[in-house]
Design a protein around this motif. Structure first.
Motif, PDB file in Angstrom:
ATOM      1  N   ASN A   1      15.815   9.276  48.373  1.00 29.62           N
ATOM      2  CA  ASN A   1      16.271  10.399  49.195  1.00 29.62           C
ATOM      3  C   ASN A   1      16.612  11.560  48.285  1.00 29.62           C
ATOM      4  N   GLY A   2      15.799  12.612  48.340  1.00 31.27           N
ATOM      5  CA  GLY A   2      16.005  13.758  47.454  1.00 31.27           C
ATOM      6  C   GLY A   2      17.346  14.437  47.659  1.00 31.27           C
TER       7      GLY A   2
ATOM      8  N   ASP B   1      20.150  12.977  48.549  1.00 26.77           N
ATOM      9  CA  ASP B   1      21.166  12.148  47.890  1.00 26.77           C
ATOM     10  C   ASP B   1      21.158  12.380  46.383  1.00 26.77           C
ATOM     11  N   THR B   2      19.942  12.487  45.823  1.00 29.31           N
ATOM     12  CA  THR B   2      19.841  12.749  44.381  1.00 29.31           C
ATOM     13  C   THR B   2      20.422  14.113  44.039  1.00 29.31           C
ATOM     14  N   GLU B   3      20.174  15.099  44.892  1.00 31.60           N
ATOM     15  CA  GLU B   3      20.734  16.432  44.659  1.00 31.60           C
ATOM     16  C   GLU B   3      22.261  16.383  44.638  1.00 31.60           C
ATOM     17  N   ILE B   4      22.843  15.691  45.599  1.00 31.66           N
ATOM     18  CA  ILE B   4      24.301  15.577  45.655  1.00 31.66           C
ATOM     19  C   ILE B   4      24.832  14.913  44.392  1.00 31.66           C
ATOM     20  N   GLU B   5      24.158  13.840  43.957  1.00 30.70           N
ATOM     21  CA  GLU B   5      24.586  13.114  42.758  1.00 30.70           C
ATOM     22  C   GLU B   5      24.485  14.006  41.520  1.00 30.70           C
ATOM     23  N   GLU B   6      23.353  14.692  41.366  1.00 32.98           N
ATOM     24  CA  GLU B   6      23.158  15.544  40.200  1.00 32.98           C
ATOM     25  C   GLU B   6      24.106  16.752  40.234  1.00 32.98           C
ATOM     26  N   PHE B   7      24.324  17.301  41.397  1.00 30.11           N
ATOM     27  CA  PHE B   7      25.269  18.410  41.549  1.00 30.11           C
ATOM     28  C   PHE B   7      26.653  17.994  41.071  1.00 30.11           C
ATOM     29  N   GLY B   8      27.093  16.823  41.503  1.00 28.42           N
ATOM     30  CA  GLY B   8      28.403  16.338  41.084  1.00 28.42           C
ATOM     31  C   GLY B   8      28.492  16.116  39.587  1.00 28.42           C
ATOM     32  N   LYS B   9      27.423  15.567  38.991  1.00 26.13           N
ATOM     33  CA  LYS B   9      27.423  15.312  37.548  1.00 26.13           C
ATOM     34  C   LYS B   9      27.595  16.595  36.746  1.00 26.13           C
ATOM     35  N   CYS B  10      27.051  17.690  37.262  1.00 26.33           N
ATOM     36  CA  CYS B  10      27.153  18.964  36.545  1.00 26.33           C
ATOM     37  C   CYS B  10      28.604  19.366  36.304  1.00 26.33           C
ATOM     38  N   PHE B  11      29.489  18.990  37.215  1.00 26.67           N
ATOM     39  CA  PHE B  11      30.887  19.383  37.096  1.00 26.67           C
ATOM     40  C   PHE B  11      31.581  18.731  35.899  1.00 26.67           C
ATOM     41  N   GLY B  12      30.981  17.670  35.357  1.00 25.57           N
ATOM     42  CA  GLY B  12      31.566  17.007  34.198  1.00 25.57           C
ATOM     43  C   GLY B  12      30.964  17.423  32.885  1.00 25.57           C
ATOM     44  N   THR B  13      30.186  18.508  32.882  1.00 22.99           N
ATOM     45  CA  THR B  13      29.510  18.932  31.661  1.00 22.99           C
ATOM     46  C   THR B  13      30.190  20.131  31.015  1.00 22.99           C
ATOM     47  N   GLU B  14      29.976  20.260  29.709  1.00 21.38           N
ATOM     48  CA  GLU B  14      30.492  21.429  28.989  1.00 21.38           C
ATOM     49  C   GLU B  14      29.772  22.704  29.433  1.00 21.38           C
TER      50      GLU B  14
ATOM     51  N   ARG C   1      15.234  16.483  37.937  1.00 18.09           N
ATOM     52  CA  ARG C   1      15.391  15.157  38.544  1.00 18.09           C
ATOM     53  C   ARG C   1      15.551  15.251  40.058  1.00 18.09           C
ATOM     54  N   ALA C   2      16.285  16.252  40.529  1.00 23.95           N
ATOM     55  CA  ALA C   2      16.517  16.393  41.965  1.00 23.95           C
ATOM     56  C   ALA C   2      15.234  16.782  42.698  1.00 23.95           C
ATOM     57  N   VAL C   3      14.497  17.739  42.160  1.00 20.73           N
ATOM     58  CA  VAL C   3      13.248  18.147  42.804  1.00 20.73           C
ATOM     59  C   VAL C   3      12.244  16.993  42.820  1.00 20.73           C
ATOM     60  N   ASN C   4      12.095  16.309  41.693  1.00 18.51           N
ATOM     61  CA  ASN C   4      11.151  15.195  41.623  1.00 18.51           C
ATOM     62  C   ASN C   4      11.514  14.078  42.595  1.00 18.51           C
ATOM     63  N   ALA C   5      12.799  13.897  42.829  1.00 20.33           N
ATOM     64  CA  ALA C   5      13.245  12.822  43.725  1.00 20.33           C
ATOM     65  C   ALA C   5      12.683  13.000  45.129  1.00 20.33           C
ATOM     66  N   GLY C   6      12.539  14.242  45.552  1.00 28.70           N
ATOM     67  CA  GLY C   6      12.004  14.518  46.877  1.00 28.70           C
ATOM     68  C   GLY C   6      10.551  14.124  47.045  1.00 28.70           C
ATOM     69  N   TYR C   7       9.870  13.859  45.934  1.00 28.34           N
ATOM     70  CA  TYR C   7       8.465  13.465  45.977  1.00 28.34           C
ATOM     71  C   TYR C   7       8.268  12.017  45.520  1.00 28.34           C
ATOM     72  N   THR C   8       9.356  11.263  45.483  1.00 26.49           N
ATOM     73  CA  THR C   8       9.313   9.877  45.030  1.00 26.49           C
ATOM     74  C   THR C   8       9.537   8.945  46.206  1.00 26.49           C
ATOM     75  N   ASP C   9       8.617   8.025  46.434  1.00 29.89           N
ATOM     76  CA  ASP C   9       8.741   7.082  47.548  1.00 29.89           C
ATOM     77  C   ASP C   9      10.022   6.264  47.441  1.00 29.89           C
ATOM     78  N   GLY C  10      10.704   6.132  48.559  1.00 28.66           N
ATOM     79  CA  GLY C  10      11.899   5.303  48.610  1.00 28.66           C
ATOM     80  C   GLY C  10      13.147   5.954  48.066  1.00 28.66           C
TER      81      GLY C  10
END
Length: 260
Positions: A224-225, A227-240, A213-222
């Motif tokens: 910010n890849g 920002d998506t990386e930061i969001e996905e990175f943070g989500k990982c901390f809540g996983t088993e 999702r983070a890599v694809n975000a960098g190639y998606t118009d509108g």
């Protein structure tokens, strides 16, 4: 689920999806596109599948193109609908799949075939492979994402040249362009893909989905890849998987990821 044009085999958490229309060089007709889209969605929801390899039956072609007989009499509206449905049903599905997809390009990958390979997360090719987008020889352009994904992968100049000249390039040229990650013999192609896939399945499937999702975000118009990386990175901390991976590292053992 039964299919007319594809075969699915699953072993060691790796699914091999084979387009099985050898008499038509595995050309993509509407039925095959629909079956592929359904199969990818089904495999993504299967907990026993952590990576997917897609290839073509036989030794001549991955996919030699779209089935021109289906659309050569279409008008403007029908042409637009054809492209839109292809994006919706298959090509965008593959690109955004959270299960990694490896294209094993075993021969001709032309037109829609190359577009399918480019929608995968990465590609390996056999040394007899030929890749190209010949649509302008038919008075049309690539309509399944080819103008966009080819430029992203090889750069604007090379993409323009390939599309405008309609030339086929060899597997070695594709490797030099960065269009394929590796070139092997025909006999070694699937085994090489399997080797990479087995490395992938040992890692956290949750983290891999976040990375896609983070890599694809960098190639998606509108979008910010970063920002998506930061969001996905943070989500990982809540996983088993994060808890297991970090604990295993501290305890100096191999992680056994639950995939949650």
């Amino acid at each position: 689920m039964s299919y007319n044009n594809i075969i699915i085999e699953i072993a060691e958490k790796v699914a091999v999806l084979t387009i099985n229309r050898p008499n038509q060089l595995n050309a993509l007709n509407s039925e095959t596109i629909k079956e592929l889209g359904d199969a990818f969605k089904s495999l993504e929801s299967d907990d026993n599948v952590k990576a997917i390899i897609i290839t073509g039956s036989g030794e001549k072609a991955f996919v030699a193109g779209a089935d021109i007989k289906e659309f050569y009499q279409f008008d403007v509206a029908e042409g637009k609908e054809l492209a839109a449905k292809g994006h919706q049903y298959l090509f965008d599905v593959v690109q955004n799949l959270t299960t990694p997809v490896i294209a094993a390009v075993n021969g001709f990958a032309l037109g829609g075939g190359l577009e399918l390979a480019m929608s995968c997360h990465f590609r390996l090719a056999s040394d007899n492979a030929k890749l190209g987008l010949p649509e302008v020889t038919l008075g049309v352009i690539p309509g399944y994402g080819g103008t966009q994904r080819l430029a992203q992968l090889v750069g604007k100049g090379r993409a323009m040249e390939m599309i405008m000249t309609a030339k086929m390039i060899s597997a070695e040229e594709a490797y030099g362009y960065g269009l394929v990650n590796q070139v092997t013999t025909q006999e070694e192609l699937l085994a090489s893909c399997q080797k990479i896939a087995l490395k992938i399945v040992k890692n956290s499937s949750v983290a891999i989905a976040s990375a896609i999702r983070a890599v694809n975000a960098g190639y998606t118009d509108g979008v910010n890849g970063f920002d998506t990386e930061i969001e996905e990175f943070g989500k990982c901390f809540g996983t088993e998987d994060f808890k297991e991976g970090t604990t295993a590292f501290i305890e100096k053992r191999k992680a056994n990821f639950p995939g949650k």
